[in-house]
Motif scaffolding. Structure first.
Motif, mmCIF file in Angstrom:
data_model
loop_
_atom_site.group_PDB
_atom_site.id
_atom_site.type_symbol
_atom_site.label_atom_id
_atom_site.label_comp_id
_atom_site.label_asym_id
_atom_site.label_seq_id
_atom_site.Cartn_x
_atom_site.Cartn_y
_atom_site.Cartn_z
ATOM 1 N N LEU A 111 46.861 42.094 49.503
ATOM 2 C CA LEU A 111 46.090 41.674 48.472
ATOM 3 C C LEU A 111 45.684 40.188 48.442
ATOM 4 O O LEU A 111 47.059 39.510 48.609
ATOM 5 C CB LEU A 111 46.612 42.310 47.048
ATOM 6 C CG LEU A 111 46.321 43.218 47.146
ATOM 7 C CD1 LEU A 111 46.685 44.535 45.302
ATOM 8 C CD2 LEU A 111 44.361 44.140 46.794
ATOM 9 N N LEU A 112 44.783 39.807 48.547
ATOM 10 C CA LEU A 112 44.663 38.126 48.361
ATOM 11 C C LEU A 112 44.760 37.890 46.870
ATOM 12 O O LEU A 112 45.238 37.382 46.189
ATOM 13 C CB LEU A 112 43.411 37.519 48.877
ATOM 14 C CG LEU A 112 42.974 37.566 50.153
ATOM 15 C CD1 LEU A 112 41.729 37.712 50.651
ATOM 16 C CD2 LEU A 112 43.465 36.235 50.740
ATOM 17 N N MET A 113 44.066 38.898 46.219
ATOM 18 C CA MET A 113 44.007 38.534 44.443
ATOM 19 C C MET A 113 44.145 40.006 44.203
ATOM 20 O O MET A 113 43.721 40.706 44.587
ATOM 21 C CB MET A 113 42.742 37.841 44.340
ATOM 22 C CG MET A 113 42.549 37.489 42.900
ATOM 23 S SD MET A 113 40.595 37.207 42.508
ATOM 24 C CE MET A 113 39.830 38.627 42.598
ATOM 25 N N ALA A 145 43.232 35.712 27.263
ATOM 26 C CA ALA A 145 42.833 35.377 28.283
ATOM 27 C C ALA A 145 42.939 36.477 29.795
ATOM 28 O O ALA A 145 43.901 37.526 29.311
ATOM 29 C CB ALA A 145 43.522 34.175 28.473
ATOM 30 N N ASP A 146 41.692 36.288 31.570
ATOM 31 C CA ASP A 146 42.439 36.816 31.552
ATOM 32 C C ASP A 146 43.085 36.542 33.162
ATOM 33 O O ASP A 146 43.101 35.217 32.760
ATOM 34 C CB ASP A 146 40.898 37.163 32.344
ATOM 35 C CG ASP A 146 39.755 38.218 31.722
ATOM 36 O OD1 ASP A 146 40.233 39.056 31.249
ATOM 37 O OD2 ASP A 146 38.616 37.818 31.424
ATOM 38 N N ILE A 147 44.257 36.970 33.308
ATOM 39 C CA ILE A 147 44.896 36.919 33.952
ATOM 40 C C ILE A 147 44.821 37.862 35.306
ATOM 41 O O ILE A 147 44.869 38.816 35.636
ATOM 42 C CB ILE A 147 46.637 37.238 33.759
ATOM 43 C CG1 ILE A 147 46.602 35.841 32.052
ATOM 44 C CG2 ILE A 147 47.390 35.902 34.697
ATOM 45 C CD1 ILE A 147 48.088 36.948 31.425
ATOM 46 N N TYR A 148 44.754 36.336 36.492
ATOM 47 C CA TYR A 148 44.147 37.024 38.400
ATOM 48 C C TYR A 148 45.492 36.271 38.424
ATOM 49 O O TYR A 148 46.148 35.225 38.898
ATOM 50 C CB TYR A 148 42.892 36.495 38.757
ATOM 51 C CG TYR A 148 42.454 37.086 37.788
ATOM 52 C CD1 TYR A 148 41.492 37.972 38.271
ATOM 53 C CD2 TYR A 148 41.607 36.787 36.721
ATOM 54 C CE1 TYR A 148 40.180 38.840 37.964
ATOM 55 C CE2 TYR A 148 39.868 36.976 36.446
ATOM 56 C CZ TYR A 148 39.924 37.962 37.266
ATOM 57 O OH TYR A 148 38.703 38.892 35.847
ATOM 58 N N PHE A 149 46.687 37.149 39.099
ATOM 59 C CA PHE A 149 47.440 36.545 40.558
ATOM 60 C C PHE A 149 46.928 36.250 41.627
ATOM 61 O O PHE A 149 45.698 37.706 42.189
ATOM 62 C CB PHE A 149 48.816 37.572 40.416
ATOM 63 C CG PHE A 149 49.621 37.631 39.172
ATOM 64 C CD1 PHE A 149 50.816 37.517 39.215
ATOM 65 C CD2 PHE A 149 49.151 37.964 37.901
ATOM 66 C CE1 PHE A 149 52.112 36.792 38.690
ATOM 67 C CE2 PHE A 149 50.544 37.654 36.398
ATOM 68 C CZ PHE A 149 51.809 37.067 37.233
ATOM 69 N N PHE A 150 47.473 35.416 42.440
ATOM 70 C CA PHE A 150 46.840 35.216 43.579
ATOM 71 C C PHE A 150 48.457 35.037 45.529
ATOM 72 O O PHE A 150 49.429 34.819 44.697
ATOM 73 C CB PHE A 150 46.595 33.779 43.966
ATOM 74 C CG PHE A 150 44.916 33.741 42.966
ATOM 75 C CD1 PHE A 150 43.910 34.125 44.109
ATOM 76 C CD2 PHE A 150 44.650 33.148 41.640
ATOM 77 C CE1 PHE A 150 42.052 33.970 42.989
ATOM 78 C CE2 PHE A 150 43.610 33.659 40.760
ATOM 79 C CZ PHE A 150 42.759 33.788 41.729
#
Length: 318
Positions: free
Chosen positions: A18-20, A87-92
């Motif tokens: 996974l990239l994100m 908030a929307d939280i995105y992991f990378f």
């Protein structure tokens, strides 16, 4: 009614490819003072009301006004964290993704000073990583719940091929370099490819051309040149070439070589025949030779036995 809050924000990638991926908050509000943990080779992006609020790299963070001044300037943080916020939280994943494949689905046209326009095919591998999370999110990832490297790889294949052709033309590389020195070609192509990846917030850490396929006529030319470079005895090379040509049926060179060899053999045979001897004086008759033999005996130059034996031999010739 108790409102659920998110107090701890951390995530291990559910898939190493996974990239994100989006943090599964299930629409919960983030509590003031919540703890965010970002691991090595990760980055985290906060999105508030459709806008990028902040990006966090590896470390442990307490989410309050003092630590995140950028968030306080956006509409979602007007209360200064005195109340819960959303908030929307995105992991990378920001580590390197290695051995991604690329190739030219159709031949790439390149110009060469010796051969003019040449069509070649090429394929290889490359390594990339995300270096600008915001740009990658805005220009490519969007708001997908998750994005894998294989999806990106498939889309980049069609993207790399034309860019490779452009970079090849700009590098002014000859066909000789493509065929004989892929290492040098890799070093020239990688910096030319990089700007196109930078537009998506990506870095190419390695770009490799594993193989380049040239047209048959160019390959035949290289074979001839390589063979000539190994020739040290032109006479032996000519003999070897003629022998190879003679082995082929219906070959003009082979037929000519066979005819030349036949003529050479005939010439050698003619030259090997000794010339006729020049005519000498006519042989003496037996009577004359008998007279000379008697004179030798009477002069005492031969004895009786020798005289008798020679005389009998001459008489047999009559």
């Amino acid at each position: 009614m108790t409102i659920p809050f998110v107090e701890i924000i951390e995530s291990v990638p559910p898939d190493p490819d996974l990239l994100m991926w989006k943090f599964p908050d299930e629409d919960k509000e983030i509590k003031n003072g919540a703890v965010l943990t970002v691991r090595e080779s990760q980055s985290v992006l906060f999105l508030n009301e459709g806008r990028v609020a902040d990006v966090f790299t590896a470390g442990k963070y307490t989410l309050d006004t003092a630590n995140i001044p950028i968030l306080t300037r956006l509409k979602g943080w007007k209360y200064g964290f005195q109340s819960p916020y959303k908030a929307d939280i995105y992991f990378f994943n920001t580590h390197q993704f290695v051995n991604l494949k690329w190739g030219t689905p159709a031949p790439v046209l390149m110009r060469d000073s010796s051969f003019g326009q040449v069509r070649i095919r090429a394929f290889g591998a490359y390594n990339i990583r995300i270096v600008d999370v915001v740009k990658f999110f805005r220009e490519y990832a969007g708001t997908f719940p998750q994005l894998g490297i294989r999806e990106l790889e498939w889309q980049l294949r069609d993207f790399i091929a034309p860019k490779f052709a452009e970079a090849l033309a700009r590098a002014n590389i000859s066909v000789v370099d493509v065929a004989g020195n892929l290492t040098a070609l890799n070093e020239k192509i990688q910096p030319l490819i990089q700007p196109y990846f930078s537009d998506f917030g990506l870095e190419v850490t390695r770009f490799t051309i594993s193989n380049a396929t040239l047209p048959e006529e160019v390959l035949r030319h290289f074979d001839k040149v390589s063979g000539m470079n190994m020739v040290t005895d032109m006479n032996k090379f000519t003999q070897f070439s003629l022998a190879n040509a003679m082995d082929k049926d219906n070959n003009a060179i082979g037929n000519a070589a066979q005819q030349a060899m036949a003529m050479g053999i005939l010439l050698n045979q003619v030259q090997s025949v000794p010339p006729p001897a020049e005519p000498g004086p006519p042989p003496e008759d037996v009577t004359t030779r008998l007279g000379k033999l008697k004179h030798l005996f009477e002069a005492g130059l031969i004895n009786q036995a020798e005289y008798t034996a020679k005389k009998e031999a001459l008489l047999k010739l009559l």
